[in-house]
Design a protein around this motif. Structure first.
Motif, mmCIF file in Angstrom:
data_model
loop_
_atom_site.group_PDB
_atom_site.id
_atom_site.type_symbol
_atom_site.label_atom_id
_atom_site.label_comp_id
_atom_site.label_asym_id
_atom_site.label_seq_id
_atom_site.Cartn_x
_atom_site.Cartn_y
_atom_site.Cartn_z
ATOM 1 N N ARG A 94 1.012 -0.663 0.239
ATOM 2 C CA ARG A 94 -0.180 0.186 -0.156
ATOM 3 C C ARG A 94 1.189 1.264 -0.084
ATOM 4 O O ARG A 94 0.570 1.988 -0.724
ATOM 5 C CB ARG A 94 -0.867 0.282 1.592
ATOM 6 N N ASP A 95 1.948 1.138 1.338
ATOM 7 C CA ASP A 95 3.254 2.126 0.814
ATOM 8 C C ASP A 95 4.464 1.773 1.328
ATOM 9 O O ASP A 95 4.636 1.361 2.373
ATOM 10 C CB ASP A 95 2.576 3.228 1.943
ATOM 11 N N ALA A 138 6.484 3.353 1.120
ATOM 12 C CA ALA A 138 7.725 4.198 1.894
ATOM 13 C C ALA A 138 7.593 4.242 3.772
ATOM 14 O O ALA A 138 8.414 3.633 4.319
ATOM 15 C CB ALA A 138 7.893 5.591 2.264
ATOM 16 N N ASN A 139 6.118 2.791 3.897
ATOM 17 C CA ASN A 139 6.234 3.317 4.821
ATOM 18 C C ASN A 139 6.704 1.995 5.636
ATOM 19 O O ASN A 139 6.543 0.798 5.148
ATOM 20 C CB ASN A 139 4.592 2.513 5.340
ATOM 21 N N PRO A 140 7.508 1.464 7.318
ATOM 22 C CA PRO A 140 7.924 0.511 7.154
ATOM 23 C C PRO A 140 6.983 -1.045 7.993
ATOM 24 O O PRO A 140 7.708 -1.633 7.447
ATOM 25 C CB PRO A 140 9.082 0.822 8.224
ATOM 26 N N ASP A 141 6.308 0.033 8.039
ATOM 27 C CA ASP A 141 4.896 -1.290 9.022
ATOM 28 C C ASP A 141 4.367 -1.692 7.205
ATOM 29 O O ASP A 141 3.238 -1.165 7.151
ATOM 30 C CB ASP A 141 3.786 0.188 9.469
ATOM 31 N N THR A 142 5.205 -2.342 6.712
ATOM 32 C CA THR A 142 4.669 -2.783 5.638
ATOM 33 C C THR A 142 2.983 -3.439 5.578
ATOM 34 O O THR A 142 2.817 -4.385 6.217
ATOM 35 C CB THR A 142 5.450 -3.839 5.298
ATOM 36 N N PHE A 143 2.144 -3.263 4.947
ATOM 37 C CA PHE A 143 0.301 -3.456 4.632
ATOM 38 C C PHE A 143 1.057 -3.629 2.991
ATOM 39 O O PHE A 143 0.649 -3.482 2.475
ATOM 40 C CB PHE A 143 -0.418 -1.573 4.823
ATOM 41 N N SER A 159 -1.886 -6.477 7.629
ATOM 42 C CA SER A 159 -0.759 -5.459 8.819
ATOM 43 C C SER A 159 1.054 -6.301 8.951
ATOM 44 O O SER A 159 0.749 -7.437 10.034
ATOM 45 C CB SER A 159 -1.193 -4.697 9.273
ATOM 46 N N LYS A 166 3.993 -5.069 11.655
ATOM 47 C CA LYS A 166 3.078 -4.096 12.977
ATOM 48 C C LYS A 166 2.388 -5.454 14.304
ATOM 49 O O LYS A 166 2.801 -5.849 15.299
ATOM 50 C CB LYS A 166 2.513 -3.487 12.798
#
Length: 305
Positions: free
Chosen positions: A49-50, A52-57, A93, A96
């Motif tokens: 989804r994003d 760049a976000n380390p909380d990979t979704f 998710s 996280k």
């Protein structure tokens, strides 16, 4: 990548050897005449989804996997848990509510298996409403089948889920006696315990998380399946013991989901614990000022896990 249909898998599917490094296994064996059950021929639709976000979704998960986190043998308790991250049945998710949780379990000597289950998509499934349940049943069956190989006690295999993953985990706990894969029997699939963190439980009334319900059952769902997947109505005396965690200020999945499930467990004389946090909203994972994991782990120990 094309996906074939099958209802079979084998111990050998998991590859040879293992160590304390996380190891990713395909949930089903892809062979010329077999593969993923209930699957339509499709390309791999999975996206992030994003990025760049380390909380990979992950979204539109098409090819299910199971990532094994095994504790050091010197601290291993023999207990194992299959972790179902949340995502509203539209994604997973995976960090996280998956990998981070597994690492904490390892520090407590518990083996953890992070399940990347399929999103229920008409494009990739013949019957999307049972796809995720097939995946969690497959994961529980494989962990129990390979217990000796992974230094696990086959009588200490539980399931854990967050948000919609909590709905999937509770579905595994109440529907184990209704296998949706041919190769497993009910005895293979019953979790020995369940841990549900801010779970979606009900698909009925005001407490229902309508997004998860629609994603799993579709817009024009059958009332029979709505009832089947309202898991607070499916509890029996044989349901595994449970520990629930929820924040009272959860604005996405009302805390009544956990409260109603707890009441159903208690009314059926099922051992249950519950921790209601004052704050945290929804989706906090391990990131809450209160260390709910420590309380949960104490409950596991008191229950003999």
């Amino acid at each position: 990548m094309a996906i074939a249909c099958s209802t079979s898998s084998r111990v050998d599917d998991l590859g040879s050897g293992f160590d304390q490094s996380p190891t990713v296994y395909p949930l089903y064996k892809a062979e010329e005449s077999s593969g993923i059950p209930n699957a339509r021929a499709s390309v791999d639709l999975e996206t992030v989804r994003d990025p760049a976000n380390p909380d990979t979704f992950l979204m539109q998960v098409t090819l299910p996997t199971m990532t094994a986190y095994l504790p050091d043998a010197s601290v291993a308790t023999g207990t194992a848990v299959v972790i179902c991250p949340g995502g509203g049945y539209r994604g997973v998710s995976i960090v996280k509510e998956g990998y981070d949780i597994a690492q904490r379990f390892n520090r407590e000597g518990i083996a953890a298996f992070v399940l990347k289950y399929r999103d229920p998509l008409d494009a990739t499934m013949a019957d999307k409403k049972i796809g995720p349940l097939q995946d969690v049943q497959q994961a529980i069956g494989l962990v129990r089948e390979n217990a000796a190989r992974w230094n696990i006690d086959a009588n200490k295999v539980g399931v854990m889920g967050f948000s919609a993953g909590g709905h999937l985990a509770s579905s595994a706990a109440v529907h184990y006696n209704d296998p949706v894969l041919e190769r497993w029997q009910a005895a293979d699939l019953r979790p020995n315990f369940q841990v549900l963190v801010y779970p979606v439980v009900s698909f009925t009334g005001e407490v229902a998380h309508k997004g998860s319900r629609t994603n799993l059952l579709g817009e024009n769902f059958n009332a029979q399946w709505q009832q089947y997947f309202s898991n607070e109505t499916q509890v029996t005396e044989a349901t595994p013991p449970a520990f629930l965690v929820h924040a009272g200020d959860d604005g996405s999945v009302p805390v009544e989901n956990s409260l109603d499930y707890y009441r159903a467990l208690k009314s059926n004389s099922v051992s249950a614990g519950m921790l209601i946090l004052p704050n945290g909203g929804h989706g906090f994972g391990m990131r809450n000022p209160i260390d709910w994991f420590a309380t949960m782990n104490q409950w596991l120990q008191e229950e003999g896990f």
